[in-house]
Design a protein around this motif. Structure first.
Motif, PDB file in Angstrom:
ATOM      1  N   PHE A 187      -4.807  47.174 -23.880  1.00 22.97           N
ATOM      2  CA  PHE A 187      -5.103  47.803 -22.588  1.00 22.97           C
ATOM      3  C   PHE A 187      -4.738  46.889 -21.422  1.00 22.97           C
ATOM      4  O   PHE A 187      -4.151  47.343 -20.438  1.00 22.97           O
ATOM      5  N   ARG A 225     -14.447  62.045 -24.162  1.00 20.35           N
ATOM      6  CA  ARG A 225     -13.890  61.272 -25.291  1.00 20.35           C
ATOM      7  C   ARG A 225     -14.280  61.910 -26.617  1.00 20.35           C
ATOM      8  O   ARG A 225     -13.490  61.964 -27.555  1.00 20.35           O
ATOM      9  N   PRO A 285      -6.642  57.153 -22.607  1.00 23.40           N
ATOM     10  CA  PRO A 285      -7.758  57.119 -23.563  1.00 23.40           C
ATOM     11  C   PRO A 285      -8.565  55.824 -23.508  1.00 23.40           C
ATOM     12  O   PRO A 285      -9.797  55.872 -23.487  1.00 23.40           O
ATOM     13  N   VAL A 286      -7.872  54.686 -23.444  1.00 18.35           N
ATOM     14  CA  VAL A 286      -8.610  53.412 -23.451  1.00 18.35           C
ATOM     15  C   VAL A 286      -9.404  53.249 -22.155  1.00 18.35           C
ATOM     16  O   VAL A 286     -10.571  52.847 -22.178  1.00 18.35           O
ATOM     17  N   GLY A 287      -8.777  53.592 -21.028  1.00 16.42           N
ATOM     18  CA  GLY A 287      -9.481  53.484 -19.745  1.00 16.42           C
ATOM     19  C   GLY A 287     -10.727  54.352 -19.722  1.00 16.42           C
ATOM     20  O   GLY A 287     -11.813  53.894 -19.352  1.00 16.42           O
ATOM     21  N   ALA A 288     -10.581  55.609 -20.148  1.00 17.18           N
ATOM     22  CA  ALA A 288     -11.722  56.531 -20.140  1.00 17.18           C
ATOM     23  C   ALA A 288     -12.800  56.065 -21.107  1.00 17.18           C
ATOM     24  O   ALA A 288     -14.001  56.154 -20.812  1.00 17.18           O
ATOM     25  N   THR A 289     -12.379  55.552 -22.273  1.00 13.26           N
ATOM     26  CA  THR A 289     -13.376  55.100 -23.257  1.00 13.26           C
ATOM     27  C   THR A 289     -14.127  53.872 -22.745  1.00 13.26           C
ATOM     28  O   THR A 289     -15.338  53.748 -22.947  1.00 13.26           O
ATOM     29  N   MET A 290     -13.389  52.971 -22.085  1.00 13.29           N
ATOM     30  CA  MET A 290     -14.036  51.780 -21.506  1.00 13.29           C
ATOM     31  C   MET A 290     -15.169  52.209 -20.564  1.00 13.29           C
ATOM     32  O   MET A 290     -16.268  51.672 -20.615  1.00 13.29           O
ATOM     33  N   TYR A 291     -14.871  53.160 -19.701  1.00 18.03           N
ATOM     34  CA  TYR A 291     -15.885  53.612 -18.749  1.00 18.03           C
ATOM     35  C   TYR A 291     -17.004  54.385 -19.445  1.00 18.03           C
ATOM     36  O   TYR A 291     -18.163  54.289 -19.062  1.00 18.03           O
ATOM     37  N   SER A 292     -16.620  55.168 -20.476  1.00 19.58           N
ATOM     38  CA  SER A 292     -17.649  55.953 -21.160  1.00 19.58           C
ATOM     39  C   SER A 292     -18.591  55.055 -21.960  1.00 19.58           C
ATOM     40  O   SER A 292     -19.725  55.436 -22.240  1.00 19.58           O
ATOM     41  N   LEU A 293     -18.121  53.855 -22.329  1.00 15.58           N
ATOM     42  CA  LEU A 293     -18.999  52.899 -23.024  1.00 15.58           C
ATOM     43  C   LEU A 293     -20.232  52.610 -22.179  1.00 15.58           C
ATOM     44  O   LEU A 293     -21.320  52.372 -22.698  1.00 15.58           O
ATOM     45  N   LEU A 294     -20.018  52.649 -20.857  1.00 19.11           N
ATOM     46  CA  LEU A 294     -21.118  52.343 -19.938  1.00 19.11           C
ATOM     47  C   LEU A 294     -22.243  53.357 -20.060  1.00 19.11           C
ATOM     48  O   LEU A 294     -23.372  53.072 -19.679  1.00 19.11           O
ATOM     49  N   ALA A 295     -21.930  54.549 -20.599  1.00 16.01           N
ATOM     50  CA  ALA A 295     -22.975  55.567 -20.763  1.00 16.01           C
ATOM     51  C   ALA A 295     -24.068  55.020 -21.680  1.00 16.01           C
ATOM     52  O   ALA A 295     -25.247  55.307 -21.484  1.00 16.01           O
ATOM     53  N   PHE A 296     -23.666  54.225 -22.683  1.00 16.77           N
ATOM     54  CA  PHE A 296     -24.649  53.664 -23.611  1.00 16.77           C
ATOM     55  C   PHE A 296     -25.431  52.529 -22.953  1.00 16.77           C
ATOM     56  O   PHE A 296     -26.640  52.425 -23.099  1.00 16.77           O
ATOM     57  N   PHE A 297     -24.703  51.678 -22.226  1.00 13.12           N
ATOM     58  CA  PHE A 297     -25.383  50.537 -21.617  1.00 13.12           C
ATOM     59  C   PHE A 297     -26.257  50.976 -20.443  1.00 13.12           C
ATOM     60  O   PHE A 297     -27.262  50.343 -20.138  1.00 13.12           O
ATOM     61  N   ILE A 298     -25.830  52.065 -19.810  1.00 18.10           N
ATOM     62  CA  ILE A 298     -26.589  52.557 -18.665  1.00 18.10           C
ATOM     63  C   ILE A 298     -27.930  53.131 -19.132  1.00 18.10           C
ATOM     64  O   ILE A 298     -28.890  53.201 -18.375  1.00 18.10           O
TER      65      ILE A 298
END
Lengths: 217, 225
Positions: free
Chosen positions: A35, A204, B115-128
Motif C-alpha cells: 500500500f 469491505r 481496497p487496502v485504503g478502505a480496509t485500513m480505515y474500516s479497521l478503525l471501526a474495531f478500535f473505535i
C-alpha cells in the motif's frame, strides 16, 4: 466465487489488512508495504500529469490556437526546481526561497480565507434577530429557540476558548455553558466518525462476501 | 542574506495576496498562486519520492529489521511509477488520460489502492469500539452530554432510530429520535461548530501575521547557512 484476478488480489489484500486485528504479522506488513509503495507511486503520477502536464505544460504551450500562453508559470517551475537544491548540501539554502514563497502565499491566502469564511461569515450568521417569524409573519417559537441557542452556544463557546482571563465567577460560568455546547459538537463528530467507519467496514464485508465469495445475491 | 531574502519573499508574497483580496483587478493573483503551488508541489513530490527510495534502500543495504518489506515497498512504488508515467497499456497512448479505465494504472487503483485504503480505515471501526467505551463512560456531566449526543446522532441516522420512537404521539413528536437528531445538529452542534470555527479563524489570522511579519521564522531554519 469470483474468477476475476483483480477481485482476488483485492480480497487477499483486504484479509491481509484485517489480519492486524489478531496481531501485527508478516501478512499485514506485506499488504501495508504494498500500500505504501503503490499509493506513493499513484499520487506521484496523478500529481505529475495533473499539475506538470495539464497545468504547466499546456499552460505554457497551449494545445489549442487562440489561447494565450501563460509564461509566468515558468517562474513557478523554476521555484519548484530550486527546491531540489536541498539534495546538494552546499547550495541547499537556496531551497528556502521556494519554501518562503509557499509559506508566504499560504499565510496570505489562508489569512484572508479564514477571515472571511470562518470569521466574518460565521459571526454574521450568528448575529441574527432573536425574535423569529414564520413566512406568514407569526411568531416562530422553534426558530426563535434555535437562534437563541446558537447565539448563546457560540458566545459561551468562544468564552471557553478565551484563556487570557481565569475561568472564574460569571466568566467561568459562561465558559462551563460553552463546554456543554462543545461536548454536543464533539459527540456529534464522534457519532458521525463511528458511523462512517462502520459504513466502510460494511462495504469491505460486502466486497468479500458478495464480489469475492458470491455468497450474497 | 540567507535569512533576509527568504523573509522578504515571505513578506512581499503574503501581503501582495492580502492586498489582492481588496483589489478586484488583482483578483487573478490568488488563482495563479494556487497554480504555482501545484507546480511547486510536483517538485516537492519528487523530493518525497526520493526520500522514500533513500530510506528503503538504506534499510535494505543495512539489513535492518523487516528489510524484506522495504523491497516490496520499492517494487510497488516503481511498478506504479513506470506504468503511470509511461502509460503502459493505455489505449490512448502517451496522450491518453493516465487513469483511463482499462489501463493497468486504473486496475492498480481499483484492485489495490481502493481496497487496502478502505480496509485500513474500516479497521478503525474495531478500535473505535474500545475508544467509544472509554469516551462514553458517563463519569461526569460533560461525558454524559457527549454520550447522549453521540447516541442520538447515531440512532437518528438509522432506520432503527426511527422505529425506536415511532410510538410517540404526534403532539410530542419533538422527542422522536430523528427530530432530536435534527435539533441537535441544527442548534447546539451548530453553535459549538461556530465557536470552534471562529476560534480557528482567529488562530490562523494571528499565526499568519506572525509568519508574514517575521516573528515566526521556523520555515527559514535556525542556522542561517
Amino acid at each position: 466465487m469470483s474468477l476475476d484476478i483483480g477481485v482476488w488480489i483485492g480480497a487477499l489484500l483486504t484479509l491481509g489488512i484485517f489480519s492486524f486485528l489478531y496481531r501485527d504479522n508478516p501478512f499485514y506488513k506485506l499488504c501495508e508495504s504494498i500500500f505504501v509503495g503503490v499509493s506513493a507511486g499513484y499520487w506521484f503520477c496523478v500529481f505529475f500529469f495533473d499539475n506538470m502536464v495539464r497545468k504547466f505544460y499546456f499552460g505554457v504551450f497551449p494545445s489549442e490556437a487562440g489561447i494565450e500562453p501563460k509564461y509566468f508559470l515558468i517562474v513557478g517551475a523554476v521555484l519548484g526546481a530550486l527546491m531540489l537544491t536541498r539534495l546538494i548540501p552546499s547550495i541547499g539554502w537556496i531551497s528556502r526561497w521556494p519554501l518562503s514563497f509557499i509559506v508566504g502565499a499560504t499565510a496570505g491566502l489562508y489569512m484572508m480565507l479564514f477571515f472571511v469564511s470562518n470569521g466574518l461569515n460565521q459571526v454574521a450568521d450568528t448575529m441574527l434577530p432573536l425574535y423569529r417569524e414564520t413566512a406568514g409573519g407569526d411568531f416562530d417559537p422553534a426558530e426563535t429557540l434555535g437562534t437563541i441557542l446558537v447565539f448563546i452556544g457560540t458566545f459561551t463557546g468562544l468564552i471557553y476558548f478565551f484563556f487570557s482571563k481565569e475561568h472564574k465567577g460569571l466568566f467561568g460560568g459562561a465558559a462551563r455553558v460553552g463546554i456543554f455546547f462543545l461536548m454536543v459538537t464533539f459527540g456529534a463528530a464522534f457519532g458521525y466518525t463511528v458511523m462512517s467507519r462502520m459504513s466502510l467496514l460494511i462495504g469491505r464485508m460486502d466486497f468479500l462476501f458478495r464480489d469475492w465469495l458470491g455468497l450474497l445475491g | 542574506m540567507n535569512r533576509t531574502l527568504p523573509f522578504l519573499l515571505t513578506f512581499i508574497v503574503g501581503f501582495t495576496i492580502v492586498i489582492a483580496t481588496f483589489s478586484p483587478p488583482l483578483d487573478r493573483l490568488a488563482v495563479d498562486t494556487a497554480v504555482f503551488f501545484s507546480i511547486i508541489a510536483v517538485f516537492a513530490m519528487i523530493l518525497g519520492g526520493g526520500n522514500l527510495v533513500k530510506i528503503n534502500l538504506v534499510k535494505i543495504t543495512r539489513r535492518q529489521r523487516d528489510w524484506q518489506f522495504a523491497i516490496v515497498t520499492l517494487v510497488g512504488f516503481f511498478f506504479v511509477l513506470i506504468i503511470g508515467l509511461f502509460k503502459v497499456g493505455n489505449p490512448g497512448g502517451v496522450t491518453g488520460q493516465v487513469d483511463a479505465p482499462g489501463t493497468p494504472f486504473f486496475d492498480v487503483y481499483t484492485y489495490v489502492f481502493v481496497p487496502v485504503g478502505a480496509t485500513m480505515y474500516s479497521l478503525l471501526a474495531f478500535f473505535i469500539a474500545s475508544a467509544s467505551y472509554r469516551a462514553f463512560r458517563a463519569k461526569n456531566r460533560e461525558a454524559t452530554i457527549l454520550l447522549i449526543a453521540a447516541s442520538i446522532i447515531m440512532l437518528g441516522a438509522t432506520p432503527f432510530g426511527t422505529m425506536l420512537t415511532a410510538w410517540i404521539p404526534d403532539s410530542l413528536d419533538i422527542f422522536e429520535v430523528p427530530n432530536l437528531h435534527f435539533f441537535l445538529m441544527s442548534s447546539p452542534n451548530l453553535a459549538g461548530q461556530r465557536a470552534i470555527m471562529i476560534g480557528i479563524a482567529l488562530g490562523v489570522i494571528s499565526y499568519s501575521l506572525r509568519v508574514l511579519l517575521g516573528v515566526e521564522r521556523s520555515h527559514i531554519g535556525k542556522d542561517g547557512g
